[in-house]
Scaffold this active site. Structure first.
Site, short mmCIF file in Angstrom:
data_model
loop_
_atom_site.label_atom_id
_atom_site.label_comp_id
_atom_site.label_asym_id
_atom_site.label_seq_id
_atom_site.Cartn_x
_atom_site.Cartn_y
_atom_site.Cartn_z
N ALA A 101 -5.87 3.55 0.82
CA ALA A 101 -5.28 2.57 1.73
C ALA A 101 -5.85 1.19 1.39
O ALA A 101 -6.79 1.09 0.60
CB ALA A 101 -5.62 2.92 3.18
N LYS A 102 -5.29 0.17 1.95
CA LYS A 102 -5.84 -1.18 1.80
C LYS A 102 -5.28 -2.05 2.91
O LYS A 102 -4.19 -1.76 3.43
CB LYS A 102 -5.43 -1.77 0.45
#
Ligand code: NAD
Length: 410
Positions: A101-102
Site C-alpha cells: 500500500a502507499k
C-alpha cells in the site's frame, strides 16, 4: 513516463518471462482499493486550506498491506498507485507476510509549522482511520514524514479504535518503535551492496562509491559502507554534491549535517553538481534521493559498473534497458531499499506481542532476511539469464501468484 506506467513495464518484463496469462496480469496490476480524501485544515484563523490525501491499497494476498505515507507537493494518485504496487513486490521479494500500500498528502511540509503539520496529520487520520489498522494496512514514514508524525498517527487512530501500537510503524522508540528502524533502509543498502560485491568477487576495501542524497537512507548507507572500509568519494543533497578523490570523511559529513541541517557550504570536498555525481568514474553508484534521476538523456554518461537503487524508481525504464545492454549491474529498488520495511515488520511483530528486541537482534535478523532475499534473486537471475530487476520481480510475482492460487482466488 508516468510512475505507474514505468512500474507496470517492469512487472510486464517479468510476467513475460513467467508466461503469466493476461487475466492474471490484469488482476495483479489492479489496486484492490484506492481512497482519495479531502484534508481541510485551518492553517490560519477563519481560513480553511483543503489538501488532498490518498491511500492506495494494492494487494493483500500475502498479508496485511504495508507502505509509507508521503507528505510532498508532487504526490498524486498515479505516483501513490505506482508506489503501492512497488510495496507489494517489495514485501514479496523479501518474503515478509505483507501486501503493498502507499499513501500521502499533496503538501509541502516545509511550509508548515509543527502545529499545522500535526493538525494536517490528525485530520488525514480522521478521514482514513477506518481503512487502515494492524490487521488491514499499516502505514510507515516516507518522504516528508518521520517518527514524530507516526506518533501523532498512532495517537489519533487509537482515539477511534483503542490501544494498539501495531497500527503504524516507524514510531519513536519511546512509542513502541523498533530500535534500528531509523538506520534500517540505509543499513540494508549497505548489507546488500556487500552481498553483491561478494557475489561479483570484488573486495569492499578501496571500492569507490558515490551516493546521491544524504538524508535518512543516503547518510546511513554512507556510514555503513565507509565503516566497511569502502571509499565514499562523493555525497550530495539538494544543495549540491561534494567530492574528494581520496574519500570523504563520512563521520565529518554527518557532524556537519547535524550542525547545519544540510551539506550547503561543506568545505572538505570539491563542489560538483548532482548531475556530475551521477557520471563519476566510481565502482558503485547509489542514487538515494528522488525518482527518475537516471533517464534517457544522461544514461550514456553513467560510468559506474554497479548501481544500487536506494531511492524508489531512480532509473527510468528506457535508461534501465540501456544499462542492461551495457552490462551495468543494477540492484533494483524493490530489493535494495527493503531494509526499512523489514525492520517495520519487526516493529509490528514486537508490537503485536508487546515485546521488545534489542538493537543487536534487530540487526542480526535484518542481515538474515536480506541475505536470503538477495540469494533468491541472485539465483533466479542466473537460472533465467535476466537482470536482477527482472529476477526480483519474477520471485515476487511468483509468491503473490502462489498465495492467490492457494487461497482459491485464481
Ligand atoms: P530524506 O528526505 O531523508 O532525504 C532525501 C535526500 O535527498 C536529502 O539529502 C535531500 O537533500 C536529497 N535530495 C532531494 N531532492 C534532491 C535532488 N533533486 N537532487 C539531489 N538530492 C536531492 O529521504 P529518505 O528517507 O532518505 O529517502 C530517500 C529515497 O529513498 C526516496 O526515494 C524514498 O522513497 C526512498 N526510500 C526511503 C525509505 C526510508 O526508510 N526512509 C525506505 C525505502 C525507500
Amino acid at each position: 513516463m508516468k510512475a505507474f506506467e514505468a512500474t507496470e513495464l517492469f512487472f510486464q518484463q517479468a510476467a513475460n518471462q513467467l508466461d503469466l496469462p493476461n487475466d492474471v496480469r490484469e488482476l495483479m496490476l489492479t489496486p484492490k482499493r484506492e481512497v482519495q480524501v479531502q484534508v481541510p485544515v485551518a492553517l490560519e484563523e477563519d481560513c480553511i486550506t483543503t489538501f488532498i490525501g490518498y491511500r492506495v491499497q494494492h494487494d493483500n494476498s500475502r498479508g496485511p498491506m504495508k507502505g509509507g505515507l508521503r507528505f510532498h507537493p508532487a504526490v498524486d494518485l498515479d505516483e501513490v498507485r505506482a508506489l503501492a504496487s512497488l510495496m507489494t513486490w517489495k514485501t514479496a521479494v523479501v518474503n515478509l507476510p505483507y501486501g503493498g500500500a502507499k499513501g500521502g498528502v499533496t503538501v509541502d511540509p516545509r511550509g508548515l509549522t509543527e502545529k499545522q503539520l500535526e493538525m494536517l496529520t490528525r485530520v488525514f487520520v480522521d478521514q482514513i482511520h477506518d481503512v487502515f489498522g494492524p490487521r488491514t494496512d499499516i502505514p510507515a514514514p516516507d518522504m516528508g514524514t518521520d517518527a514524530h508524525v507516526m506518533a501523532w498517527i498512532r495517537n489519533q487512530w487509537e482515539k477511534y479504535h483503542g490501544f494498539n501500537p501495531a497500527c503504524v510503524t516507524g514510531k519513536p522508540v519511546e512509542h513502541f518503535g523498533a530500535s534500528g528502524r531509523e538506520e534500517a533502509t540505509g543499513r540494508g543498502v549497505g548489507i546488500l551492496t556487500l552481498k553483491l560485491l561478494g557475489r561479483l568477487g570484488r573486495k569492499p576495501t578501496g571500492t569507490r562509491v558515490a551516493i546521491q542524497g544524504f538524508g535518512n537512507v543516503g547518510s546511513h548507507a554512507a556510514k555503513f559502507l565507509s565503516d566497511a572500509d569502502m571509499t565514499v568519494v562523493a555525497v550530495s543533497d539538494i544543495s549540491g554534491a561534494y567530492y574528494e578523490e581520496k574519500g570523504l570523511e563520512i563521520h565529518d559529513c554527518l557532524r556537519y549535517i547535524a550542525q547545519h541541517g544540510s551539506l550547503a557550504d561543506y568545505k572538505n570536498g570539491a563542489v560538483i553538481s548532482n548531475e556530475e555525481l551521477l557520471s563519476l568514474d566510481v565502482d558503485v553508484l547509489i542514487p538515494a534521493a528522488i525518482g527518475g534521476v537516471i533517464h534517457e538523456k544522461n544514461v550514456d554518461q553513467i560510468r559506474a559498473p554497479i548501481i544500487i537503487e536506494a531511492a524508489n524508481r531512480p532509473i527510468e525504464p528506457d535508461a534501465d534497458a540501456k544499462l542492461f545492454e551495457r552490462e551495468i549491474i543494477v540492484l533494483p529498488d524493490i530489493l535494495a531499499n527493503s531494509g526499512g520495511v523489514t525492520v517495520s515488520y519487526f516493529e509490528w511483530a514486537q508490537n503485536l506481542q508487546l515485546y521488545k528486541w534489542n538493537l543487536n537482534r534487530v540487526r542480526q535478523e535484518l542481515d538474515h532476511v536480506l541475505s536470503e532475499a538477495f540469494e533468491s534473486v541472485w539465483q533466479r537471475s542466473h537460472e533465467s539469464q535476466t537482470s536482477l530487476r527482472t529476477a526480483a520481480y519474477m520471485v515476487a510475482i511468483e509468491r503473490v501468484h502462489h498465495a492467490k492460487t492457494l487461497a482459491g482466488i485464481l
